[in-house]
Design an enzyme around this catalytic site. Structure first.
Site, PDB file in Angstrom:
ATOM      1  N   ARG A  17       2.117   1.631  14.971  1.00  0.00           N
ATOM      2  CA  ARG A  17       1.719   1.405  13.594  1.00  0.00           C
ATOM      3  C   ARG A  17       2.248   0.054  13.118  1.00  0.00           C
ATOM      4  O   ARG A  17       3.043  -0.584  13.800  1.00  0.00           O
ATOM      5  CB  ARG A  17       2.227   2.537  12.701  1.00  0.00           C
ATOM      6  CG  ARG A  17       3.731   2.648  12.647  1.00  0.00           C
ATOM      7  CD  ARG A  17       4.179   3.910  11.941  1.00  0.00           C
ATOM      8  NE  ARG A  17       4.194   3.723  10.489  1.00  0.00           N
ATOM      9  CZ  ARG A  17       5.010   4.395   9.665  1.00  0.00           C
ATOM     10  NH1 ARG A  17       5.853   5.295  10.163  1.00  0.00           N
ATOM     11  NH2 ARG A  17       4.963   4.199   8.366  1.00  0.00           N
ATOM     12  N   HIS A  53      15.174  13.488  10.927  1.00  0.00           N
ATOM     13  CA  HIS A  53      14.035  13.591  11.837  1.00  0.00           C
ATOM     14  C   HIS A  53      13.172  12.324  11.799  1.00  0.00           C
ATOM     15  O   HIS A  53      12.274  12.182  12.608  1.00  0.00           O
ATOM     16  CB  HIS A  53      13.194  14.851  11.574  1.00  0.00           C
ATOM     17  CG  HIS A  53      12.470  14.894  10.269  1.00  0.00           C
ATOM     18  ND1 HIS A  53      12.199  16.063   9.619  1.00  0.00           N
ATOM     19  CD2 HIS A  53      11.955  13.934   9.490  1.00  0.00           C
ATOM     20  CE1 HIS A  53      11.552  15.803   8.504  1.00  0.00           C
ATOM     21  NE2 HIS A  53      11.386  14.520   8.406  1.00  0.00           N
ATOM     22  N   HIS A  54      13.471  11.433  10.880  1.00  0.00           N
ATOM     23  CA  HIS A  54      12.785  10.137  10.903  1.00  0.00           C
ATOM     24  C   HIS A  54      13.505   9.169  11.832  1.00  0.00           C
ATOM     25  O   HIS A  54      13.089   8.026  11.957  1.00  0.00           O
ATOM     26  CB  HIS A  54      12.733   9.552   9.495  1.00  0.00           C
ATOM     27  CG  HIS A  54      11.901  10.368   8.556  1.00  0.00           C
ATOM     28  ND1 HIS A  54      10.553  10.182   8.411  1.00  0.00           N
ATOM     29  CD2 HIS A  54      12.223  11.407   7.742  1.00  0.00           C
ATOM     30  CE1 HIS A  54      10.080  11.056   7.531  1.00  0.00           C
ATOM     31  NE2 HIS A  54      11.071  11.817   7.121  1.00  0.00           N
ATOM     32  N   TRP A  77       7.450   0.167   3.723  1.00  0.00           N
ATOM     33  CA  TRP A  77       7.869   0.953   2.552  1.00  0.00           C
ATOM     34  C   TRP A  77       9.253   1.523   2.736  1.00  0.00           C
ATOM     35  O   TRP A  77       9.898   1.880   1.773  1.00  0.00           O
ATOM     36  CB  TRP A  77       6.858   2.057   2.204  1.00  0.00           C
ATOM     37  CG  TRP A  77       7.048   3.383   2.861  1.00  0.00           C
ATOM     38  CD1 TRP A  77       6.605   3.767   4.077  1.00  0.00           C
ATOM     39  CD2 TRP A  77       7.731   4.526   2.324  1.00  0.00           C
ATOM     40  NE1 TRP A  77       6.954   5.056   4.347  1.00  0.00           N
ATOM     41  CE2 TRP A  77       7.642   5.564   3.285  1.00  0.00           C
ATOM     42  CE3 TRP A  77       8.399   4.781   1.113  1.00  0.00           C
ATOM     43  CZ2 TRP A  77       8.217   6.822   3.090  1.00  0.00           C
ATOM     44  CZ3 TRP A  77       8.963   6.048   0.935  1.00  0.00           C
ATOM     45  CH2 TRP A  77       8.870   7.042   1.914  1.00  0.00           C
ATOM     46  N   HIS A  92       0.838  -1.203   0.000  1.00  0.00           N
ATOM     47  CA  HIS A  92       0.000   0.000   0.000  1.00  0.00           C
ATOM     48  C   HIS A  92       0.874   1.254   0.000  1.00  0.00           C
ATOM     49  O   HIS A  92       0.706   2.143  -0.835  1.00  0.00           O
ATOM     50  CB  HIS A  92      -0.940  -0.012   1.207  1.00  0.00           C
ATOM     51  CG  HIS A  92      -1.550   1.311   1.539  1.00  0.00           C
ATOM     52  ND1 HIS A  92      -2.482   1.911   0.723  1.00  0.00           N
ATOM     53  CD2 HIS A  92      -1.358   2.149   2.589  1.00  0.00           C
ATOM     54  CE1 HIS A  92      -2.843   3.070   1.269  1.00  0.00           C
ATOM     55  NE2 HIS A  92      -2.169   3.247   2.390  1.00  0.00           N
ATOM     56  N   HIS A 116      13.195  11.947   2.749  1.00  0.00           N
ATOM     57  CA  HIS A 116      12.579  13.225   3.047  1.00  0.00           C
ATOM     58  C   HIS A 116      12.413  14.106   1.806  1.00  0.00           C
ATOM     59  O   HIS A 116      11.321  14.597   1.558  1.00  0.00           O
ATOM     60  CB  HIS A 116      13.213  13.978   4.203  1.00  0.00           C
ATOM     61  CG  HIS A 116      12.336  15.130   4.549  1.00  0.00           C
ATOM     62  ND1 HIS A 116      11.252  14.998   5.369  1.00  0.00           N
ATOM     63  CD2 HIS A 116      12.272  16.368   4.046  1.00  0.00           C
ATOM     64  CE1 HIS A 116      10.578  16.129   5.382  1.00  0.00           C
ATOM     65  NE2 HIS A 116      11.185  16.979   4.585  1.00  0.00           N
ATOM     66  N   SER A 154      13.201   5.220 -14.164  1.00  0.00           N
ATOM     67  CA  SER A 154      12.172   5.982 -14.868  1.00  0.00           C
ATOM     68  C   SER A 154      12.136   7.431 -14.388  1.00  0.00           C
ATOM     69  O   SER A 154      12.128   8.368 -15.185  1.00  0.00           O
ATOM     70  CB  SER A 154      10.829   5.296 -14.639  1.00  0.00           C
ATOM     71  OG  SER A 154       9.775   6.166 -14.891  1.00  0.00           O
ATOM     72  N   SER A 155      12.132   7.606 -13.066  1.00  0.00           N
ATOM     73  CA  SER A 155      12.036   8.967 -12.536  1.00  0.00           C
ATOM     74  C   SER A 155      13.255   9.793 -12.900  1.00  0.00           C
ATOM     75  O   SER A 155      13.137  10.978 -13.214  1.00  0.00           O
ATOM     76  CB  SER A 155      11.905   8.932 -11.020  1.00  0.00           C
ATOM     77  OG  SER A 155      10.793   8.190 -10.643  1.00  0.00           O
ATOM     78  N   SER A 168      -1.890  26.154  -6.898  1.00  0.00           N
ATOM     79  CA  SER A 168      -1.569  27.550  -7.197  1.00  0.00           C
ATOM     80  C   SER A 168      -2.070  27.978  -8.568  1.00  0.00           C
ATOM     81  O   SER A 168      -2.140  29.163  -8.869  1.00  0.00           O
ATOM     82  CB  SER A 168      -0.056  27.782  -7.131  1.00  0.00           C
ATOM     83  OG  SER A 168       0.446  27.375  -5.892  1.00  0.00           O
ATOM     84  N   THR A 201       6.680  26.848   4.104  1.00  0.00           N
ATOM     85  CA  THR A 201       5.406  26.190   3.809  1.00  0.00           C
ATOM     86  C   THR A 201       4.244  27.049   4.294  1.00  0.00           C
ATOM     87  O   THR A 201       3.224  27.179   3.611  1.00  0.00           O
ATOM     88  CB  THR A 201       5.347  24.805   4.473  1.00  0.00           C
ATOM     89  OG1 THR A 201       6.611  24.180   4.326  1.00  0.00           O
ATOM     90  CG2 THR A 201       4.280  23.949   3.845  1.00  0.00           C
ATOM     91  N   LYS A 206       3.398  29.680   1.927  1.00  0.00           N
ATOM     92  CA  LYS A 206       2.552  29.227   0.830  1.00  0.00           C
ATOM     93  C   LYS A 206       1.082  29.219   1.243  1.00  0.00           C
ATOM     94  O   LYS A 206       0.214  29.711   0.531  1.00  0.00           O
ATOM     95  CB  LYS A 206       2.964  27.832   0.378  1.00  0.00           C
ATOM     96  CG  LYS A 206       4.155  27.842  -0.551  1.00  0.00           C
ATOM     97  CD  LYS A 206       4.339  26.484  -1.193  1.00  0.00           C
ATOM     98  CE  LYS A 206       5.488  26.501  -2.175  1.00  0.00           C
ATOM     99  NZ  LYS A 206       5.166  27.222  -3.412  1.00  0.00           N
ATOM    100  N   GLU A 223      11.925  13.080  -0.939  1.00  0.00           N
ATOM    101  CA  GLU A 223      10.825  12.404  -1.630  1.00  0.00           C
ATOM    102  C   GLU A 223       9.465  12.957  -1.204  1.00  0.00           C
ATOM    103  O   GLU A 223       8.582  13.140  -2.040  1.00  0.00           O
ATOM    104  CB  GLU A 223      10.896  10.896  -1.349  1.00  0.00           C
ATOM    105  CG  GLU A 223       9.661  10.104  -1.776  1.00  0.00           C
ATOM    106  CD  GLU A 223       9.512   9.951  -3.280  1.00  0.00           C
ATOM    107  OE1 GLU A 223      10.459  10.279  -4.006  1.00  0.00           O
ATOM    108  OE2 GLU A 223       8.439   9.504  -3.708  1.00  0.00           O
ATOM    109  N   TYR A 241       8.724  15.858  -0.406  1.00  0.00           N
ATOM    110  CA  TYR A 241       8.481  17.123  -1.099  1.00  0.00           C
ATOM    111  C   TYR A 241       8.308  16.906  -2.594  1.00  0.00           C
ATOM    112  O   TYR A 241       7.635  17.678  -3.277  1.00  0.00           O
ATOM    113  CB  TYR A 241       9.585  18.138  -0.784  1.00  0.00           C
ATOM    114  CG  TYR A 241       9.534  18.500   0.679  1.00  0.00           C
ATOM    115  CD1 TYR A 241       8.386  19.074   1.215  1.00  0.00           C
ATOM    116  CD2 TYR A 241      10.574  18.215   1.538  1.00  0.00           C
ATOM    117  CE1 TYR A 241       8.281  19.342   2.561  1.00  0.00           C
ATOM    118  CE2 TYR A 241      10.482  18.490   2.889  1.00  0.00           C
ATOM    119  CZ  TYR A 241       9.331  19.053   3.396  1.00  0.00           C
ATOM    120  OH  TYR A 241       9.223  19.317   4.728  1.00  0.00           O
ATOM    121  N   ASP A 259       6.849  20.045 -27.597  1.00  0.00           N
ATOM    122  CA  ASP A 259       7.033  18.766 -26.916  1.00  0.00           C
ATOM    123  C   ASP A 259       8.109  18.964 -25.871  1.00  0.00           C
ATOM    124  O   ASP A 259       8.591  20.084 -25.670  1.00  0.00           O
ATOM    125  CB  ASP A 259       7.424  17.652 -27.905  1.00  0.00           C
ATOM    126  CG  ASP A 259       6.934  16.288 -27.412  1.00  0.00           C
ATOM    127  OD1 ASP A 259       7.003  16.040 -26.195  1.00  0.00           O
ATOM    128  OD2 ASP A 259       6.475  15.488 -28.235  1.00  0.00           O
TER     129      ASP A 259
END
Ligand code: HEA
Ligand code: HEA
Ligand code: CUA
Ligand SMILES: [Cu+2]
Lengths: 426, 217, 649, 118
Positions: free
Chosen positions: C456, C308-309, C145, C81, C259, C175-176, C274, C334, C337, C261, C263, C110
């Site tokens: 969790r 921080h993780h 994950w 998931h 991290h 790919s990315s 926006s 943030t 924004k 990621e 963002y 293109d």
């Protein structure tokens, strides 16, 4: 407000509010992190509350402003003129600075608490080595030469210093009602310490995903009066083998709930006058175990959320007609495969270290990493087929006719004997 | 009949490159972005090497001698500085050949361009030869990717660098064969330029590896 | 300079090559709009898959001590998931928008490397199929994950499960990365004349920033995964505890990627919102430059907060303090924004279309997730939060309340541009409210669960812990989201045929994509427009909206797109039946525009590359690996040595 | 707004046409000096590696790091002609490079290796 608007916004919005509101009205929270019962637990609690107030304030500010804007500036009749502006430096500087200030207010106590809680533990601490295994806990008290599993005893008012290690993958040691968690990391020793301030029984969990039965890697913490702790230690140091269980083991324990008792927390009988005040200020109910009580935490009086309620798998059955015999069990155990993995002090052949130390297994309240109550029924099923009782368990199945990688060897009778023997090891 | 007004600069004319908003060549922008990305790739590999430096419980080690308690065999520090210094020099010289190849293509000097492209590829291949020699001799001395943390992190770091050099050599040979077949025109100098940027970056990574892995004890 | 091209009376034409019609036209496409749609449909499909996984999770957790699924299956479910939602839903759904929108927004025909673009998609498709094929072998990944070592090393996870995960992510990373270089080049180099960086539409800006996060963060996880792969397949020692490895290495490398990621997951959604808010407020974006700078700042700071993780990992007080402060700092840009969006709506004339509702949903709900994020940023406090449901609440508020809400806003907003028809607003309203209510009902109780001590990633929990009622609510909420999603799916498919015809500019948009027909012709712009301000279309159609916005006012007429002598900017929509036909507009060739030749080479290269990995997982099957590698190299040469455009003149 | 104009460096000339910049690349004269300097620095590095009295001092590691940083910079500036090329390339390279550098330092600090002396 137009009718139209009410239909389109109010109903769903109220539903939303209701949904969120519903969630908060559940007040039964035996494992809550709030009001934690240790010194550092308090510091963290205080800090968390600050953060929470800050969060709620920012939340209200933003959401209220948003709601105001949505109502005020909606294009109700389709010809509202938008005021054209595309920025405002003053405002933007303002809402850069204000959050910065708010953050400074939480950063300062954060840093303070970091250094406070990560200072060196006092040398007088009770040393506890916590060793994580897939999926159970080994607790060693090097100062006392005591080894036990899945159940911690801690003296109230004395700092407990945990050295956290793991035999295999990562785990995390967490008793939410006492203090925050800390990970157990291979090839590392981590430390965590705090001073429990009330006597009671608490739930503990493994909080780092560690494989199949991560959910079933639980433990219990019993914080007891210091004298009681000493009695427990003295008892744990004896060889359980052949000794009759202490007469007091399950007998006359009494507990008392303090004045501030909440209905949910106090499950013990209240027998006033027999107990001393708790050694440290106790913000919430404290079960106070009497001085004369046994070295075993009063099993009959455990708060109900500390007693596991897991059902054994329905497919697993045990012949109820057999009754186990302690002596037969003891004889069998000496040469059983169990000794390859389990230690029982006093049984020279039983010195395995793969599984939990069983020396005083009978005196524990739970088995299987806090998954089942330590009752004959569960012990028998456990020995019969541990992997069915606990997915992935590294203890093989022993019941004859049970299916598994290797077929079991013991009849229900033999298992009943073993179980009887083990539960006699108080 | 209808007409459409179209600025010719929008139509891609064959051969020449479509003009871009910055005037910079697409492939060149992409290769620089790629190089930026590679910085993080090699930073991760180098960090790992440095983090694991000195953490292996068993040898052989890069610089220090180690006596195997089981067999009593003594392993000397395994890195061979003189050989690697030479291969480092070879790689530096390949960068020189590369710039000369590029400038030859720009000048339209087909003779030199072929020589210098070939020289670059040859020097790169020589570097790879040194690396092959180094790896096999390490294996003979008892250091493989399985042996210890040093073995794993060393071989994987330098191996990835070697893989980059290999890709570069193939790229160079491809350019060389085009040059031989029909000649690289000054228009196509950009293709050589892009390859050169890649090649020099691989060189620059080696400069870091040589110091951090080989020289610093 | 201009050439005059003659057009035949009727612009309709027949396809001349098999690559121009039917399935082939999708397999061989190099058109960024088609590739965008491929991304779109693929990721929506995975959203259903990831959502079904979530629904099973919620069903299992509805009751304590539940046995709906086994512990093993549960672990596979949450791993897949999380992995699916992040790598197969949000990232590619964002990529769908990058593909579809970036060239349109910056006024290009293109992307810079159209074939590489196709390659990226096919690799992504292969990666997703590869990862999920594990279900059929009963070996779905089960390491979570973030796949912490040493649990994911061979000794503790001997099966194929983790092999699928490691290799699957490796494929998706390729790919990315390929797409990242492509879009960076596209945005730098393919902007229309006059569109300098500070005039670029804000979505393109956020996409630009995101690409940098991708190309800088993915190499790190590539290395981390390579180590794990080598450990598992070739016996190296990177995470081998016996050899003295340090599990924190994996954690640091993973979160150094992980991290940034998050963002990568949120900035595209921020960009979409926006775009939506100004249009439906009928006002320019408040503080455009600050919106740009704060995006850049968030991305940059995002590289300095990873640990921080790991507050529970025992890094020591100095590291804890450092990462705590940097994490808190991110709340500032943030917040800017959020407040700028409020400023955008302030004084506006708000029209509550479904797109607008979802955009407002992001503002309202992301804030909640952001605030709980700041609560985690305090290490002592985080020790009570980490690995509890409080975290699960946080990240679903930012991911669902943030990314998904923003992407839904984008879908409603751009559906007409993509398909030529509008989504049904009534059904959209149901979708929004069911989703918003369901989402809060699912995830808000998780805050309480976490604070009440529920860890969790537990396949079941004991009765009597005070967790039952909140788990009930969460499961009900998930059911509402499923219901909402069904509305969405129904709306989507019925509107394809029956939706109101959109025309070029159904919303009164401000940016170039609204200038051209919907769906756009394959060459996008018959004439590349010259851009004179941030809101080129408003300059022309609603100049009152941009009077205060800086721009050079000359040359505005150059904005016109002329096709067949008519300005299509104001032309009515093409007639109904021909709406989706690719031949509704004059062909590129008729206009003398060179477009890339369709080709299946990227497809072949992508599948050959993927097959190398298939060989790897099949116990290092060398014949397969070598053959596939050979095909890959061959097709790569074949591709690179073939010119992009047809040989001509 | 000022920010609006400040970014025009990368945009188009007045005609809206992009003009490909013609960069002056260094030539053979520069290249050979660069090669010579690189060789000399490398030789110096290897040389000090073999001075036991120096390798033991605190200066050894910083010296090597500085020398290789100089080599690195020279190759990037001249061979990769970043010194002469468009500013954009500088940003594309230096941004990631600096971030990556911080990352290495950060990781070494976290693993207690800030002093690289092994
Ligand atoms: C879209 C993805 C996304 C985003 C944008 C964020 C944003 C943030 N995250 Fe989150 N995070 C995740 C996805 C995301 N996160 C995921 C998936 C995980 C779990 C990974 C796992 O373990 O599986 C996680 C976990 C996670 C942790 C680790 C928790 C743990 O496991 O112990 C932390 C700790 O600091 C954190 C913090 C933050 C912060 C501070 C922000 C900030 O960027 C938020 C900033 C926003 C605001 C603060 C709101 C708006 C601001 C204002 C209105 C201004 C005023 C506000 C203040 C003054 C407070 N996140
Ligand atoms: C973008 C990311 C994203 C999204 C959108 C979601 C969406 C949801 N998530 Fe997920 N979640 C994660 C990212 C995400 N999640 C991550 C990263 C983790 C951590 C994993 C880990 O620990 O390793 C996680 C973990 C996680 C957990 C914790 C598991 C655990 O720790 O044990 C739970 C538990 O409730 C959960 C629930 C849900 C639910 C109910 C939704 C719902 O919102 C889902 C809604 C979607 C649907 C309902 C679509 C399905 C639609 C249908 C079925 C309709 C029928 C069919 C047709 C229309 C054809 N998620
Ligand atoms: Cu041990 Cu989870
Ligand atoms: Cu984070």
């Amino acid at each position: 407000m137009t009718r139209d608007l009410r239909m389109r916004w109010l109903t769903p919005a109220l539903a939303l509010l209701l949904a969120v509101g519903l969630t908060a009205c559940n007040s039964f929270a035996p494992n809550t992190i709030f009001g934690a019962h240790s010194d550092f637990g308090h510091s963290i609690d205080l800090l968390t509350r600050k953060l929470l107030y800050m969060g709620v304030a920012v939340f209200i500010l933003v959401e209220a402003l948003l709601l105001y804007i949505l109502v005020k500036f909606r294009d109700r009749d389709g010809n509202r003129e938008a005021r054209q502006f595309h920025g405002n430096s003053t405002l933007e500087i303002g809402w850069t600075l204000i959050p910065a200030v708010i953050l400074a207010f939480i950063a300062v106590p954060t840093i303070k608490t970091i250094f406070e809680t990560q200072a060196k533990a006092p040398p007088s601490s009770v040393q506890v080595e916590v060793i994580g295994h897939q999926w159970w806990w080994e607790f060693r008290y090097p100062q006392y030469g005591v080894v036990t599993a899945n159940e911690l005893y801690l003296p109230v008012g004395r700092t407990a210093n945990f050295a956290l290690m793991t035999k295999d993958v990562l785990h995390s040691f967490w008793a939410p009602q006492l203090n925050g968690k800390r990970d157990l990391i291979s090839n590392h020793v981590n430390y965590l310490w705090f001073t429990p301030d009330s006597a009671y029984a608490w739930n503990g969990f493994c909080a780092e995903y560690c494989g199949t039965s991560h959910a079933y890697m639980r433990f219990k913490v019993f914080t007891v009066a210091p004298r009681e702790f000493d009695a427990w230690v003295a008892h744990q140091k004896t060889n359980a083998v052949g000794s009759t269980p202490p007469a007091t083991a399950m007998a006359t324990d009494t507990g008392k709930a303090s004045a501030a008792t909440s209905a949910t927390a106090a499950k013990g009988t209240t027998t006033p006058g027999n107990a001393k005040a708790p050694p440290a200020p106790a913000p919430t109910p404290v079960m106070n175990v009497s001085d004369t009580a046994s070295a075993t935490f009063p099993r009959s009086q455990l708060p109900r959320w500390v007693v596991p309620r897991t059902d054994p798998p329905a497919t697993l059955t045990f012949d109820q007609s057999v009754t186990g015999d302690v002596t037969r069990g003891a004889t069998l155990f000496k040469t059983a495969p169990c000794i390859a993995c389990h230690t029982i002090r006093g049984v020279p052949t039983a010195a395995g270290i793969i599984g939990p130390n069983l020396t005083h297994v009978g005196s524990r309240t739970t088995i299987g990493g806090g998954l089942y109550p330590n009752e004959l029924k569960f012990l028998q099923l456990w020995i019969k087929n541990a992997p069915a009782m606990k997915p992935g368990s590294l203890m093989p199945l022993f019941g004859k006719a049970e299916k598994g990688d290797t077929p079991g060897v013991y009849t229900d009778q033999q298992i009943a004997d073993l179980a009887a023997y083990l539960s006699s090891l108080k | 009949m209808a007409t459409a007004a179209i600025d010719t600069h929008d139509a891609h004319a064959g051969g020449e490159h479509p003009p871009t908003s910055t005037g910079l060549n697409n492939t060149k922008v992409a290769i620089w972005a790629f190089i930026g990305s590679e910085c993080f790739f090699f930073a991760s590999l180098i960090s790992t090497y440095l983090i694991y430096r000195g953490r292996s419980p068993v040898g052989p080690f890069p610089h220090d001698t180690w006596k195997d308690p089981a067999t009593g065999h003594v392993f000397k520090g395994i890195l061979n500085i003189p050989i690697t210094s030479v291969s480092t020099f070879v790689l530096l010289m390949s960068s020189l050949a590369m710039v000369l190849a590029h400038s030859a293509v720009v000048r339209g000097d087909r003779k030199s361009s072929k020589i210098w492209l070939a020289a670059t590829a040859f020097l790169g291949a020589t570097f790879l030869g040194f690396q092959a020699y180094e790896f096999t001799s390490f294996v003979h001395e008892g250091l493989t990717i399985h042996t210890n943390l040093f073995g794993s992190s060393f071989f994987v770091l330098t191996g990835f660098h070697g893989a980059h050099v290999t890709a570069g050599v193939i790229w160079l040979l491809t350019l060389l064969s085009i040059d031989m077949k029909r000649g690289l025109t000054p228009d196509e100098a950009i293709n050589v330029d892009v390859c050169a940027l890649y090649w020099h970056f691989v060189d620059v990574v080696w400069i870091a590896i040589f110091t951090l892995v080989y020289l610093i004890k | 300079m201009a050439t005059t091209v003659s057009l035949p009376e009727t612009p309709h034409r027949e396809p001349t090559h098999k690559y121009e019609s039917g399935v082939w036209s999708w397999l061989a496409t190099t058109d960024h709009k088609r590739i965008g749609q491929l991304y779109l449909y693929t990721s929506l499909f995975w959203f259903i898959v990831g959502g079904i996984e979530a629904a099973i999770i919620r069903a299992q957790l509805y009751n304590p001590n539940s046995h709906l699924v086994t512990a093993q299956t549960y672990n596979e479910l949450f791993t897949m998931h999380g992995t699916t939602m992040i790598f197969l839903v949000i990232m590619p759904l964002s990529a769908a928008f990058f593909n579809f929108l970036i060239p349109l927004q910056i006024g290009a025909r293109d992307v810079a490397f159209p074939r590489l673009n196709a390659f990226s998609y096919w690799v992504f498709l292969f990666g997703g199929l590869f990862l999920n094929s594990s279900w059929f072998l009963h070996a779905a990944p089960n390491g979570g994950w973030f796949g912490y070592a040493p649990l994911t090393t061979r000794p503790f996870s001997p099966g194929l499960n983790i092999d699928f995960w490691v290799i699957g992510l490796q494929i998706l990373g390729i790919s990315s990365l390929a797409a990242g270089f492509n879009f960076i080049t596209t945005i730098i180099n393919m902007r229309a004349p006059g569109m300098h960086f500070m005039r670029m539409p804000i979505f393109s800006w956020m996409a630009f920033v995101t690409q940098f996060l991708i190309i800088l963060a993915f190499p790190i996880i590539t290395v981390a995964l390579t180590f794990l792969m080598l450990d598992r397949f070739f016996g190296t020692n990177f995470y081998e505890i016996q050899a003295g490895a340090d599990p924190l290495l994996w954690q640091h490398l993973f979160w150094l990627f992980g991290h940034p990621e998050v963002y990568i997951l949120i900035l595209p959604a921020f960009g979409l919102v926006s775009e939506v808010l100004p249009v439906f407020s009928r006002k320019p974006l408040f503080g455009y430059p600050v919106m740009v700078y704060s995006g850049i700042l968030i991305a940059t700071l995002g590289f300095g907060v990873w640990a921080h993780h790991m507050f529970a990992a025992g890094m020591g007080p100095i590291a804890d303090a450092f990462f705590s402060i940097t994490t808190m700092l991110i709340a500032i840009p943030t917040g800017v924004k959020i407040f700028n969006w409020l400023g955008t709506m302030w004084g506006g004339s708000l029209r509550f279309t479904t797109a607008m509702k979802f955009a407002i949903g992001l503002v309202a709900l992301f804030t909640i997730g952001g605030i709980s994020g700041v609560m985690h940023s305090s290490p002592p406090s985080d020790l009570q939060q980490t690995d509890s449901y409080f975290i699960v609440a946080h990240f679903h508020y930012v991911l669902f309340g943030g990314s998904m809400m923003g992407l839904f806003a984008g879908l409603y907003f751009y559906y007409p541009k993509i398909t030529g028809r509008l989504l049904n607003e009534k059904l959209g309203n149901w979708h929004f409210w069911l989703t918003a209510i369901g989402m809060n009902l699912t995830f808000f109780p998780m805050h309480f669960l976490g604070l009440d001590g529920m860890p969790r990633r537990i396949s079941s929990y004991d009765a009597g812990q005070g967790w039952e009622s909140n788990n009930h609510l969460a499961s009900y909420g998930a059911a509402l989201i499923v219901l909402g999603t069904i509305f969405f799916a129904y709306n989507w498919f019925t509107s394809l045929r029956r939706g109101a015809v959109a025309g070029n500019d159904p919303w009164g948009g401000a940016t170039l994509e609204w200038m051209i027909p919907s769906p756009p012709p394959d060459y996008n712009f018959a004439t590349i427009p010259k851009v004179t301000s941030r809101y080129p279309l408003w300059d022309r159609k609603s100049p009152e909206l941009t009077v205060n916005v800086p721009h050079d006012s000359q040359d505005e007429q150059k904005m016109d797109v002329k096709i067949g002598g008519q300005s299509t900017g104001t032309a009515s929509a093409p007639s109904d039946t021909k709406l989706n036909a690719p031949h509704a507009h004059p062909s590129a060739r008729q206009l003398g525009i060179m477009m890339p030749t369709p080709t299946t080479k990227p497809l072949i290269a992508a599948f050959a590359l993927g097959t190398v990995f298939v060989g790897l997982i099949m116990h290092k099957n060398l014949p397969i690996m070598l053959t596939a590698a050979a095909i890959f190299v061959f097709s790569l040469y074949n591709w690179l040595l073939t010119p992009l455009e047809p040989e001509h003149h | 707004m000022a920010a609006d104009q400040s970014h025009s460096t990368l945009s188009h000339d007045e005609k809206g046409n992009a003009s490909p910049h013609e960069h002056t690349h260094p030539d053979w004269g520069t290249y050979k000096w660069v090669a010579l300097i690189l060789t000399l620095i490398t030789a110096l590095e290897v040389w000090i590696y073999y001075i036991p009295s120096f390798t033991k001092t605190k200066l050894f590691v910083p010296t090597l790091l500085t020398l290789s940083a100089v080599k690195f910079a020279i190759v990037v500036m001249f061979y990769m002609h970043l010194k002469y090329d468009a500013k954009l390339f500088r940003a594309l390279f230096l941004g990631p490079l600096i971030l990556a550098g911080f990352t290495i330092v950060g990781l070494l600090f976290l693993f207690g290796h800030l002093v690289i002396r092994g």
